[in-house]
Design a protein around this motif. Sequence first.
Motif, PDB file in Angstrom:
ATOM      1  N   GLU A  12       0.863  -1.374  -0.086  1.00 53.93           N
ATOM      2  CA  GLU A  12      -0.051   0.252  -0.039  1.00 53.93           C
ATOM      3  C   GLU A  12       0.775   1.295   0.196  1.00 53.93           C
ATOM      4  OE1 GLU A  12      -2.397  -3.378   1.590  1.00 53.93           O
ATOM      5  OE2 GLU A  12      -0.404  -2.518   2.236  1.00 53.93           O
ATOM      6  N   GLU A  15       2.279   1.644  -3.502  1.00 55.13           N
ATOM      7  CA  GLU A  15       1.546   2.219  -4.337  1.00 55.13           C
ATOM      8  C   GLU A  15       0.910   3.883  -4.202  1.00 55.13           C
ATOM      9  OE1 GLU A  15      -3.170   1.114  -5.835  1.00 55.13           O
ATOM     10  OE2 GLU A  15      -1.985  -0.669  -4.585  1.00 55.13           O
ATOM     11  N   LEU A  48      -6.604   4.283  -0.465  1.00 54.28           N
ATOM     12  CA  LEU A  48      -5.471   3.083  -0.619  1.00 54.28           C
ATOM     13  C   LEU A  48      -5.366   2.594   1.096  1.00 54.28           C
ATOM     14  CD1 LEU A  48      -2.486   4.481  -2.460  1.00 54.28           C
ATOM     15  CD2 LEU A  48      -4.474   2.684  -3.155  1.00 54.28           C
ATOM     16  N   PHE A  49      -5.696   3.542   2.116  1.00 54.12           N
ATOM     17  CA  PHE A  49      -5.480   3.261   3.338  1.00 54.12           C
ATOM     18  C   PHE A  49      -7.107   2.917   4.346  1.00 54.12           C
ATOM     19  CE2 PHE A  49      -1.717   6.362   3.174  1.00 54.12           C
ATOM     20  CZ  PHE A  49      -0.897   5.240   2.356  1.00 54.12           C
TER      21      PHE A  49
END
Length: 322
Positions: A12, A15, A48-49
């Motif tokens: 992650e 990315e 993404l998180f």
Amino acid sequence: MSDYLIELGRKEYVEFSQRIAGSFPKLTFGAFANRDLCNELAYAGKDLFGDVIESMQALLIDPSVGLSAVDIARDDASTDHQNLVIGAAAATAICASLFESRTNPIGQTPFWLHMTPPGVAKASGIDIQYNNTTDVVLHTDWYCSNDEAYVPNRIGLFNLLVSYKRPGNFHWLPFSKWSEFTEFSKNDLLRSDISFELLPQLLVTKDGNSRFGEKYLRTGPIVKDGEAGPIYFLNGRIDRNGRNSTQTVAEFDRLRSALKESYGRFEIAQAERRLIVLNNLTCFHGRDRMEDPIPGAPVQRAFLRFMDDTRVSFGKTQVFHD
């Protein structure tokens, strides 16, 4: 692993790094003053998180916890500087999803950068004057704006660099876990106007140098009622030179002793690339003094402080000179 510690994995992180680099290929700490960058970080973080942020939020809203922490991975294919800046970007993205950060008026960034070069605190006399104890001093964080003292709702602390062999622990005590919370929260003396010296912070200026900020004198209560219950402004050194009554000083000392001996506190190790987010209106916190600095390190500690723009006012301040 601690129940309050979450990991942000390398996949992650990489990315996220690639997405940010696509829009902002030459990212520096000064670039965080760019609103477009901060908006991009917030969007990328939510995308993404999401699982990390959801887990952190669940811990933060739990009155018996009030803290969450996340270890942000490194990318071994990137340089140390790139990992520093992208790590800061990831911390900024996470905090943006948990609260609206106050803007630092010095550099217009969403955080304050604190950096300790070797010997600077000791040479200034501040370390000797204010940090002459190894005891953990539980407190709440604050900031000053337009001569007004505020307690922010949430705070975030991200360790960029830790150059100590024994960094110690971060401690916190949720109000709900403190057995004497109700007694002290109803204390009329602690709700009256009390004079405090607010301790200076080690700041990084626009030219990259470290200096201590102003000392302030605050007059106001230690505890007042908030929307969800009593709130504390517990920070600084009580004035013992006549501005406060002897009875008020005695009650403050009793409060300090009660917190020092309190049960129910939690702790988590202070570590590099660890982001800690705390509910500042429902928890006291403090940390061990870091010990045994690594020889030759150009910086002993560097960290980012994020402060919630949602806040509670706790009285007027004025610049104070000894």
